[in-house]
Scaffold this motif. Sequence first.
Motif, mmCIF file in Angstrom:
data_model
loop_
_atom_site.group_PDB
_atom_site.id
_atom_site.type_symbol
_atom_site.label_atom_id
_atom_site.label_comp_id
_atom_site.label_asym_id
_atom_site.label_seq_id
_atom_site.Cartn_x
_atom_site.Cartn_y
_atom_site.Cartn_z
ATOM 1 N N ARG A 1 0.853 -1.194 0.000
ATOM 2 C CA ARG A 1 0.000 0.000 0.000
ATOM 3 C C ARG A 1 0.885 1.239 0.000
ATOM 4 N NH1 ARG A 1 -2.843 -3.796 2.953
ATOM 5 N NH2 ARG A 1 -5.067 -3.963 2.414
ATOM 6 N N ILE A 2 0.616 2.134 -0.928
ATOM 7 C CA ILE A 2 1.357 3.384 -1.027
ATOM 8 C C ILE A 2 0.398 4.508 -1.375
ATOM 9 C CG2 ILE A 2 3.628 2.451 -1.674
ATOM 10 C CD1 ILE A 2 2.921 2.809 -4.576
ATOM 11 N N SER A 3 0.878 5.740 -1.236
ATOM 12 C CA SER A 3 0.095 6.912 -1.619
ATOM 13 C C SER A 3 0.987 7.824 -2.450
ATOM 14 C CB SER A 3 -0.406 7.656 -0.373
ATOM 15 O OG SER A 3 -1.122 8.824 -0.738
ATOM 16 N N VAL A 4 0.654 7.959 -3.740
ATOM 17 C CA VAL A 4 1.468 8.766 -4.645
ATOM 18 C C VAL A 4 0.567 9.675 -5.477
ATOM 19 C CG1 VAL A 4 3.327 7.089 -4.775
ATOM 20 C CG2 VAL A 4 1.469 6.966 -6.412
ATOM 21 N N ALA A 5 1.183 10.712 -6.043
ATOM 22 C CA ALA A 5 0.400 11.716 -6.762
ATOM 23 C C ALA A 5 0.178 11.369 -8.228
ATOM 24 C CB ALA A 5 1.085 13.078 -6.655
ATOM 25 N N SER A 6 1.151 10.727 -8.865
ATOM 26 C CA SER A 6 1.077 10.529 -10.308
ATOM 27 C C SER A 6 0.935 9.058 -10.664
ATOM 28 C CB SER A 6 2.324 11.103 -10.988
ATOM 29 O OG SER A 6 2.373 10.761 -12.357
ATOM 30 N N MET A 7 -0.194 8.680 -11.266
ATOM 31 C CA MET A 7 -0.366 7.319 -11.754
ATOM 32 C C MET A 7 0.462 7.076 -13.018
ATOM 33 S SD MET A 7 -2.280 5.837 -9.567
ATOM 34 C CE MET A 7 -1.412 6.883 -8.367
ATOM 35 N N MET A 8 0.799 8.155 -13.727
ATOM 36 C CA MET A 8 1.631 7.993 -14.915
ATOM 37 C C MET A 8 3.023 7.507 -14.521
ATOM 38 S SD MET A 8 2.851 10.872 -17.692
ATOM 39 C CE MET A 8 3.818 11.733 -16.442
ATOM 40 N N GLU A 9 3.635 8.158 -13.521
ATOM 41 C CA GLU A 9 4.964 7.742 -13.078
ATOM 42 C C GLU A 9 4.928 6.360 -12.443
ATOM 43 O OE1 GLU A 9 7.444 11.792 -12.130
ATOM 44 O OE2 GLU A 9 6.187 10.989 -10.523
ATOM 45 N N LEU A 10 3.943 6.112 -11.585
ATOM 46 C CA LEU A 10 3.848 4.809 -10.929
ATOM 47 C C LEU A 10 3.558 3.709 -11.945
ATOM 48 C CD1 LEU A 10 3.713 3.144 -8.291
ATOM 49 C CD2 LEU A 10 1.245 3.568 -8.295
ATOM 50 N N GLY A 11 2.730 4.015 -12.947
ATOM 51 C CA GLY A 11 2.352 3.014 -13.939
ATOM 52 C C GLY A 11 3.543 2.418 -14.660
ATOM 53 N N ARG A 12 4.572 3.224 -14.924
ATOM 54 C CA ARG A 12 5.769 2.711 -15.595
ATOM 55 C C ARG A 12 6.438 1.635 -14.735
ATOM 56 N NH1 ARG A 12 7.850 8.782 -16.492
ATOM 57 N NH2 ARG A 12 6.553 9.402 -18.261
ATOM 58 N N TRP A 13 6.484 1.895 -13.446
ATOM 59 C CA TRP A 13 7.118 0.936 -12.536
ATOM 60 C C TRP A 13 6.283 -0.336 -12.422
ATOM 61 C CZ3 TRP A 13 5.635 -0.746 -7.499
ATOM 62 C CH2 TRP A 13 6.635 -1.436 -6.796
ATOM 63 N N VAL A 14 4.973 -0.178 -12.320
ATOM 64 C CA VAL A 14 4.084 -1.339 -12.209
ATOM 65 C C VAL A 14 4.216 -2.217 -13.448
ATOM 66 C CG1 VAL A 14 1.652 -2.057 -12.155
ATOM 67 C CG2 VAL A 14 2.456 -0.234 -10.637
ATOM 68 N N ARG A 15 4.264 -1.614 -14.619
ATOM 69 C CA ARG A 15 4.380 -2.392 -15.869
ATOM 70 C C ARG A 15 5.653 -3.218 -15.888
ATOM 71 N NH1 ARG A 15 1.594 2.283 -17.198
ATOM 72 N NH2 ARG A 15 -0.164 2.008 -18.646
ATOM 73 N N GLY A 16 6.696 -2.742 -15.224
ATOM 74 C CA GLY A 16 7.955 -3.465 -15.222
ATOM 75 C C GLY A 16 7.883 -4.817 -14.522
ATOM 76 N N TRP A 17 6.854 -5.024 -13.689
ATOM 77 C CA TRP A 17 6.694 -6.296 -12.995
ATOM 78 C C TRP A 17 5.890 -7.311 -13.813
ATOM 79 C CZ3 TRP A 17 9.299 -7.288 -8.556
ATOM 80 C CH2 TRP A 17 9.810 -6.200 -7.839
ATOM 81 N N GLY A 18 5.320 -6.885 -14.927
ATOM 82 C CA GLY A 18 4.555 -7.796 -15.782
ATOM 83 C C GLY A 18 3.384 -8.417 -15.046
ATOM 84 N N ASP A 19 3.224 -9.743 -15.207
ATOM 85 C CA ASP A 19 2.095 -10.419 -14.585
ATOM 86 C C ASP A 19 2.388 -10.847 -13.149
ATOM 87 O OD1 ASP A 19 3.913 -12.423 -15.029
ATOM 88 O OD2 ASP A 19 2.491 -13.814 -15.969
ATOM 89 N N LYS A 20 3.476 -10.338 -12.566
ATOM 90 C CA LYS A 20 3.808 -10.654 -11.177
ATOM 91 C C LYS A 20 3.137 -9.698 -10.198
ATOM 92 C CE LYS A 20 6.527 -13.860 -12.669
ATOM 93 N NZ LYS A 20 6.118 -15.286 -12.571
ATOM 94 N N VAL A 21 2.419 -8.729 -10.713
ATOM 95 C CA VAL A 21 1.721 -7.778 -9.848
ATOM 96 C C VAL A 21 0.324 -7.547 -10.390
ATOM 97 C CG1 VAL A 21 2.538 -5.745 -11.128
ATOM 98 C CG2 VAL A 21 1.857 -5.503 -8.744
#
Length: 351
Positions: free
Chosen positions: A276-296
């Motif tokens: 659980r985190i709280s961040v302002a930009s889903m665009m910036e976070l989305g790049r990191w999330v995509r890097g995990w592929g189907d593991k997240v």
Amino acid sequence: MLPMTMPLSRSLRFQRIRDLLRARSCTPRELAELTGVTVRSIQRDLAAIEYELNEPLERQNGRYALRRGERLPRLDLTLHEARALMVAVRLFVRYSDEGDPHAGSAMQALARIMPPDVRPQVMAAAESIERRPIDTRFARNLTDITEAWARRRVIRISYRSAGKGRAKDIEMEPYFIEPGAAGMATYLIGYSRTHGSIRTFKVERIVSVVKLAESFEVPPDLNLDTLLSSAWGIIWGEGIGVVLRFSPDVTWRVKETTWHPSQSIDELPNGGCIMRISVASMMELGRWVRGWGDKVEVLEPSELREELRLEAVRLARLYSKPARTPKRRRAVRTPTKLVPQGQGVLPDSVA
């Protein structure tokens, strides 16, 4: 007659020239003999030091000297303090797609005070930085911004926003200079008098910088880490709650790093975890999330989950088809005209 020396690499030569001009005035011929290059190369180097590195030179009777007052006091560092600075310079350069001649000079200065056994390694890092291409405009703008930031001077920048064709003049107070790993860029954060608020500007998009005579003061209660506490990278604002579920085979990797100051991690019975985190930009976070592929899996917010779902559908359609690699087009060669022997006629493609 001054002794000749072996030619130095460009960054080392710049540093050598600056050291010489800091100690005394020299003619271009003297500098050429001391650095092992031609006078013409020295003249180009002097121009680059003054206009690319923005270090003013004094000229008198054909002799050059570095203007006094442009150097900071020398640091008295421990080995571990020097190591911390070396890593910081390496990180800055690694997460920037623009060459920075000052970064190479800083690494050279560190190399000179390092123990002999590691000095070649640090010098090799300096030379690696030197080999990166330098955008003259970027280097000049960053130099001007740094001077205005250090001396608390208001600046007027000509700024071209993302996707915009025309640059806009913005008057601002430069508060902070911050690297951004995600965007491989350097950012300027400050109060924009044009917008009436604190804004972030990507230095690579700045067309020009003019230092104004007016000075400013940074608000005493303004702290960069506090300002960026809601940012995943460089974009701050009101935090949005994010809940991510990681599969068991990557949970160990997730748990070994503090990814964000707001994070909390709960272990799941199957060996996975919930972050659980709280961040302002889903665009910036989305790049990191995509890097995990189907593991997240994104559980919240629903907007980010839906964005990734639609992207997954598009990817499935794309990869359901066989790959079709475009064929390379053959180069068309212009035929050579045959001429009687002895006539000096060139082929059409050369003449």
